[in-house]
Design a protein around this motif. Structure first.
Motif, PDB file in Angstrom:
ATOM      1  N   ALA A  72      -2.710 -35.469 -14.914  1.00  0.00           N
ATOM      2  CA  ALA A  72      -1.689 -35.987 -15.823  1.00  0.00           C
ATOM      3  C   ALA A  72      -0.301 -35.811 -15.221  1.00  0.00           C
ATOM      4  CB  ALA A  72      -1.778 -35.264 -17.159  1.00  0.00           C
ATOM      5  N   ALA A  73       0.601 -36.734 -15.555  1.00  0.00           N
ATOM      6  CA  ALA A  73       1.965 -36.664 -15.032  1.00  0.00           C
ATOM      7  C   ALA A  73       2.921 -37.375 -15.974  1.00  0.00           C
ATOM      8  CB  ALA A  73       2.036 -37.280 -13.643  1.00  0.00           C
ATOM      9  N   ASP A  74       4.136 -36.876 -16.031  1.00  0.00           N
ATOM     10  CA  ASP A  74       5.195 -37.560 -16.782  1.00  0.00           C
ATOM     11  C   ASP A  74       5.770 -38.729 -15.984  1.00  0.00           C
ATOM     12  OD1 ASP A  74       5.690 -35.684 -19.216  1.00  0.00           O
ATOM     13  OD2 ASP A  74       5.568 -34.346 -17.480  1.00  0.00           O
ATOM     14  N   LEU A  75       5.677 -38.631 -14.655  1.00  0.00           N
ATOM     15  CA  LEU A  75       6.151 -39.707 -13.800  1.00  0.00           C
ATOM     16  C   LEU A  75       5.293 -39.743 -12.544  1.00  0.00           C
ATOM     17  CD1 LEU A  75       8.366 -41.896 -13.360  1.00  0.00           C
ATOM     18  CD2 LEU A  75       9.686 -40.171 -12.129  1.00  0.00           C
ATOM     19  N   VAL A  76       4.852 -40.939 -12.159  1.00  0.00           N
ATOM     20  CA  VAL A  76       4.088 -41.158 -10.933  1.00  0.00           C
ATOM     21  C   VAL A  76       4.933 -42.015 -10.006  1.00  0.00           C
ATOM     22  CG1 VAL A  76       2.025 -42.204  -9.916  1.00  0.00           C
ATOM     23  CG2 VAL A  76       1.865 -40.991 -12.100  1.00  0.00           C
ATOM     24  N   VAL A  77       5.063 -41.588  -8.745  1.00  0.00           N
ATOM     25  CA  VAL A  77       5.786 -42.357  -7.743  1.00  0.00           C
ATOM     26  C   VAL A  77       4.816 -42.725  -6.635  1.00  0.00           C
ATOM     27  CG1 VAL A  77       7.725 -42.417  -6.143  1.00  0.00           C
ATOM     28  CG2 VAL A  77       7.916 -41.119  -8.278  1.00  0.00           C
ATOM     29  N   ASP A  78       4.597 -44.021  -6.452  1.00  0.00           N
ATOM     30  CA  ASP A  78       3.688 -44.492  -5.413  1.00  0.00           C
ATOM     31  C   ASP A  78       4.476 -44.733  -4.129  1.00  0.00           C
ATOM     32  OD1 ASP A  78       1.690 -45.561  -3.860  1.00  0.00           O
ATOM     33  OD2 ASP A  78       1.669 -47.517  -4.859  1.00  0.00           O
ATOM     34  N   THR A  79       4.208 -43.913  -3.113  1.00  0.00           N
ATOM     35  CA  THR A  79       4.795 -44.104  -1.786  1.00  0.00           C
ATOM     36  C   THR A  79       3.672 -44.115  -0.751  1.00  0.00           C
ATOM     37  OG1 THR A  79       5.133 -41.711  -1.496  1.00  0.00           O
ATOM     38  CG2 THR A  79       6.966 -42.975  -2.436  1.00  0.00           C
ATOM     39  N   SER A  80       2.562 -44.763  -1.112  1.00  0.00           N
ATOM     40  CA  SER A  80       1.363 -44.708  -0.275  1.00  0.00           C
ATOM     41  C   SER A  80       1.379 -45.702   0.876  1.00  0.00           C
ATOM     42  CB  SER A  80       0.111 -44.922  -1.129  1.00  0.00           C
ATOM     43  OG  SER A  80       0.172 -46.144  -1.842  1.00  0.00           O
ATOM     44  N   GLY A  81       2.495 -46.402   1.086  1.00  0.00           N
ATOM     45  CA  GLY A  81       2.619 -47.225   2.277  1.00  0.00           C
ATOM     46  C   GLY A  81       2.188 -48.661   2.084  1.00  0.00           C
ATOM     47  N   ARG A  82       2.157 -49.388   3.205  1.00  0.00           N
ATOM     48  CA  ARG A  82       1.862 -50.818   3.145  1.00  0.00           C
ATOM     49  C   ARG A  82       0.459 -51.099   2.615  1.00  0.00           C
ATOM     50  NH1 ARG A  82       2.866 -54.097   7.433  1.00  0.00           N
ATOM     51  NH2 ARG A  82       4.458 -52.745   8.329  1.00  0.00           N
ATOM     52  N   GLY A  83      -0.438 -50.131   2.672  1.00  0.00           N
ATOM     53  CA  GLY A  83      -1.788 -50.323   2.146  1.00  0.00           C
ATOM     54  C   GLY A  83      -1.919 -49.958   0.673  1.00  0.00           C
ATOM     55  N   SER A  84      -0.822 -49.775  -0.019  1.00  0.00           N
ATOM     56  CA  SER A  84      -0.861 -49.402  -1.434  1.00  0.00           C
ATOM     57  C   SER A  84      -1.706 -50.374  -2.251  1.00  0.00           C
ATOM     58  CB  SER A  84       0.565 -49.361  -2.005  1.00  0.00           C
ATOM     59  OG  SER A  84       0.530 -49.255  -3.416  1.00  0.00           O
ATOM     60  N   ARG A  85      -2.423 -49.833  -3.229  1.00  0.00           N
ATOM     61  CA  ARG A  85      -3.245 -50.655  -4.126  1.00  0.00           C
ATOM     62  C   ARG A  85      -2.573 -50.813  -5.490  1.00  0.00           C
ATOM     63  NH1 ARG A  85      -8.617 -49.037  -5.278  1.00  0.00           N
ATOM     64  NH2 ARG A  85      -9.150 -51.260  -5.248  1.00  0.00           N
ATOM     65  N   VAL A  86      -1.245 -50.675  -5.506  1.00  0.00           N
ATOM     66  CA  VAL A  86      -0.551 -50.642  -6.791  1.00  0.00           C
ATOM     67  C   VAL A  86      -0.721 -51.938  -7.573  1.00  0.00           C
ATOM     68  CG1 VAL A  86       1.685 -51.435  -5.876  1.00  0.00           C
ATOM     69  CG2 VAL A  86       1.609 -49.981  -7.918  1.00  0.00           C
ATOM     70  N   VAL A  87      -0.774 -53.083  -6.908  1.00  0.00           N
ATOM     71  CA  VAL A  87      -0.949 -54.340  -7.635  1.00  0.00           C
ATOM     72  C   VAL A  87      -2.324 -54.379  -8.306  1.00  0.00           C
ATOM     73  CG1 VAL A  87      -1.076 -56.857  -7.412  1.00  0.00           C
ATOM     74  CG2 VAL A  87       0.677 -55.576  -6.165  1.00  0.00           C
ATOM     75  N   HIS A  88      -3.339 -53.914  -7.595  1.00  0.00           N
ATOM     76  CA  HIS A  88      -4.688 -53.827  -8.184  1.00  0.00           C
ATOM     77  C   HIS A  88      -4.705 -52.841  -9.342  1.00  0.00           C
ATOM     78  CE1 HIS A  88      -9.064 -53.555  -8.381  1.00  0.00           C
ATOM     79  NE2 HIS A  88      -8.935 -52.225  -8.323  1.00  0.00           N
ATOM     80  N   TRP A  89      -4.059 -51.696  -9.154  1.00  0.00           N
ATOM     81  CA  TRP A  89      -4.027 -50.692 -10.222  1.00  0.00           C
ATOM     82  C   TRP A  89      -3.315 -51.232 -11.459  1.00  0.00           C
ATOM     83  CZ3 TRP A  89      -2.019 -46.320  -6.522  1.00  0.00           C
ATOM     84  CH2 TRP A  89      -3.089 -45.867  -5.724  1.00  0.00           C
ATOM     85  N   LEU A  90      -2.197 -51.907 -11.240  1.00  0.00           N
ATOM     86  CA  LEU A  90      -1.471 -52.476 -12.375  1.00  0.00           C
ATOM     87  C   LEU A  90      -2.333 -53.499 -13.115  1.00  0.00           C
ATOM     88  CD1 LEU A  90       2.054 -52.945 -10.767  1.00  0.00           C
ATOM     89  CD2 LEU A  90       1.522 -51.444 -12.694  1.00  0.00           C
ATOM     90  N   GLY A  91      -3.079 -54.293 -12.368  1.00  0.00           N
ATOM     91  CA  GLY A  91      -3.968 -55.261 -13.002  1.00  0.00           C
ATOM     92  C   GLY A  91      -4.981 -54.593 -13.899  1.00  0.00           C
ATOM     93  N   GLY A  92      -5.480 -53.432 -13.469  1.00  0.00           N
ATOM     94  CA  GLY A  92      -6.431 -52.694 -14.295  1.00  0.00           C
ATOM     95  C   GLY A  92      -5.822 -52.183 -15.584  1.00  0.00           C
ATOM     96  N   LEU A  93      -4.506 -52.014 -15.600  1.00  0.00           N
ATOM     97  CA  LEU A  93      -3.813 -51.581 -16.815  1.00  0.00           C
ATOM     98  C   LEU A  93      -3.375 -52.757 -17.680  1.00  0.00           C
ATOM     99  CD1 LEU A  93      -1.459 -48.803 -15.359  1.00  0.00           C
ATOM    100  CD2 LEU A  93      -3.697 -48.501 -16.433  1.00  0.00           C
ATOM    101  N   GLY A  94      -3.564 -53.974 -17.164  1.00  0.00           N
ATOM    102  CA  GLY A  94      -3.151 -55.160 -17.908  1.00  0.00           C
ATOM    103  C   GLY A  94      -1.792 -55.701 -17.518  1.00  0.00           C
ATOM    104  N   VAL A  95      -1.209 -55.168 -16.434  1.00  0.00           N
ATOM    105  CA  VAL A  95       0.082 -55.659 -15.951  1.00  0.00           C
ATOM    106  C   VAL A  95      -0.199 -56.634 -14.808  1.00  0.00           C
ATOM    107  CG1 VAL A  95       2.304 -55.046 -14.929  1.00  0.00           C
ATOM    108  CG2 VAL A  95       1.203 -53.495 -16.559  1.00  0.00           C
ATOM    109  N   THR A  96       0.073 -57.917 -15.020  1.00  0.00           N
ATOM    110  CA  THR A  96      -0.266 -58.943 -14.041  1.00  0.00           C
ATOM    111  C   THR A  96       0.975 -59.762 -13.677  1.00  0.00           C
ATOM    112  OG1 THR A  96      -0.881 -60.469 -15.818  1.00  0.00           O
ATOM    113  CG2 THR A  96      -2.637 -59.095 -14.903  1.00  0.00           C
TER     114      THR A  96
END
Length: 465
Positions: free
Chosen positions: A167-191
């Motif tokens: 659990a976190a109050d704030l998450v910062v994604d700095t995982s680089g050019r291979g980040s899966r943030v777009v996929h993760w956002l899609g799983g949350l319903g953010v498209t």
């Protein structure tokens, strides 16, 4: 109530984000999937790590603000890094001619290996007891479209590796050019995240040499690629780094790639638009093999334009945008993004409403400037994928070329060029009346016939002539 922040990735952007968060969060957990080296050594998850990197003045200023009390500059210099003035300690051939070495020193940059820079920053940030680096791989975001509440983590380096929720109050994604943030956002319903790639096919080849005797303080020497001649771009660079060494990087866009064998490496350097790099390394002692990298695309995720951005999530560094490394902007843009986070946290704290959206929009501003500079040149190389020059590109390129030409013989134009390329100032710096007048007047001095080396510096080329 205890406030926890989680940073995904312990690279430069991640550690700077952790430093920013440590002033507002009670606990900052940095997740890193790779085993980190104990000292200034190459890290597996950084494909560009073996190639030349420079920390521009704008990036250093941002780091010094985000990591207060640590004096990153002093620590780097104490470890052997070089501080170079763009006006005094750089020899550069541009598409419009050689730049002069003016008496005015201009902005300064830090030159060292990427391994040393990462190590110094990581050690400084990790010294804060609120920052903990934990081995683990982020596999998903927790929460919903309105708020991210943490990270699902897979343990690394353990036989019975399983998944757990953090659990976190704030998450910062700095995982680089291979980040899966777009996929993760899609799983949350953010498209609807817009993405763009511009790829010149650039290949980087780097070899480290022992600096010849008397050349430990040799200027950074650059033969820039010329995007405007309708053939593949080819470039070369000698960067003085710690340990009395030269890091020599060659680059070629699609159809003009440098080779990986030592003989071909030297031949390529000698065949550049000017042979200064090849002549200087011809008699130097090589210390490493030639390392190649093709991780050179311009990639961008326009996250600041997502209409309903979730609370509790920020994306910075290469996870937000990557740039052709030929322009030396990536580390500085990451530092400027961390400074945006730092300032927003100082104003409202980790739990402030709208924090994530404000940071995302603020971090987009330095990305915009760096993206325009990189893509504005890359679109002109033959074989570039993802973009073609349009009317706007032609107008901007025309001005940029006139500015660069003026900078070869006008200190006022050179100062404006240095400020913008160092990311000390935004594009508005170029619209000041004094700059516009310098561009209009053009170079005040005739073009240089060759590199502006001193007699002692030129002596280093004599054995190979």
């Amino acid at each position: 109530m205890t406030r926890r922040a989680v940073v995904i990735g312990a690279g430069l952007a991640g550690m700077l984000a952790a430093a920013a968060l440590s002033t507002s969060a009670d606990e900052v957990i940095v997740l890193e999937r790779d085993e980190l080296p104990e000292g200034p050594a190459h890290r597996k998850g950084l494909p560009q790590g073996r190639h030349s990197h420079v920390l521009m003045a704008g990036g250093l200023a941002a780091m010094e603000e985000v990591v207060p009390g640590a004096s990153i500059r002093k620590q780097l210099l104490a470890a052997g890094a070089h501080e170079l003035s763009l006006g005094r300690d750089m020899v550069a051939l541009t598409s419009e001619g050689w730049l002069r070495r003016w008496q005015d020193e201009g902005p300064r940059l830090i030159a060292c290996s990427r391994a040393l820079l990462d190590w110094v920053v990581r050690a400084a940030v990790a010294a804060d007891p609120r920052v903990v680096i934990r081995r683990g791989r982020a596999v998903d975001l927790l929460g919903d479209a309105g708020r991210v509440t943490g990270v699902r983590v897979a343990a690394e380096g353990a036989e019975d590796a399983g998944e757990s929720d953090l659990a976190a109050d704030l998450v910062v994604d700095t995982s680089g050019r291979g980040s899966r943030v777009v996929h993760w956002l899609g799983g949350l319903g953010v498209t609807g995240v817009r993405e763009r790639t511009v790829d010149t096919g650039l290949v980087n080849a780097t070899r480290v040499y022992r600096a010849p005797e008397g050349a430990e303080r040799f200027p950074m020497t650059v033969v820039q690629a010329d995007p405007y001649v309708s053939r593949p771009g080819r470039s070369g660079m000698i960067l003085p780094i710690e340990g009395g060494r030269w890091m020599v990087s060659l680059g070629g866009t699609r159809g003009g790639e440098p080779p990986a064998d030592p003989e071909g490496f030297l031949r390529y350097a000698l065949d550049l638009p000017h042979p200064v790099v090849g002549r200087l390394i011809a008699a130097a002692e090589p210390l490493t093999d030639v390392h190649l990298s093709r991780s050179t695309r311009n990639d961008r995720r326009y996250l600041e334009k997502v209409r309903d951005w979730p609370e509790g999530l920020v994306v910075l560094g290469d996870a937000l945008a990557t740039f052709n490394p030929a322009y030396g902007q990536g580390m500085t843009v990451a530092a400027l993004g961390a400074r945006v986070l730092h300032r927003e946290l100082a104003a409202g704290g980790v739990g402030a409403a709208g924090l994530a959206r404000r940071v995302q929009r603020g971090a987009a501003r330095p990305v915009d400037a760096a993206w325009a500079a990189a893509v504005g040149q890359d679109v002109w190389y033959p074989g570039t994928r993802g973009a073609r020059p349009g009317l706007g590109d032609r107008v901007v390129t025309g001005f940029a070329r006139r500015l660069t030409l003026a900078a070869t013989g006008s200190p006022g134009a050179a100062a404006a060029l240095w400020d913008v390329t160092s990311l000390l100032a935004g594009p508005g710096r170029l619209l000041r009346p004094a700059t516009l007048l310098a561009v209009l007047n053009g170079p005040l001095l005739p073009p240089l016939p060759g590199p502006p080396l001193t007699r002692e510096e030129r002596r280093l080329m004599e054995p190979a002539v």
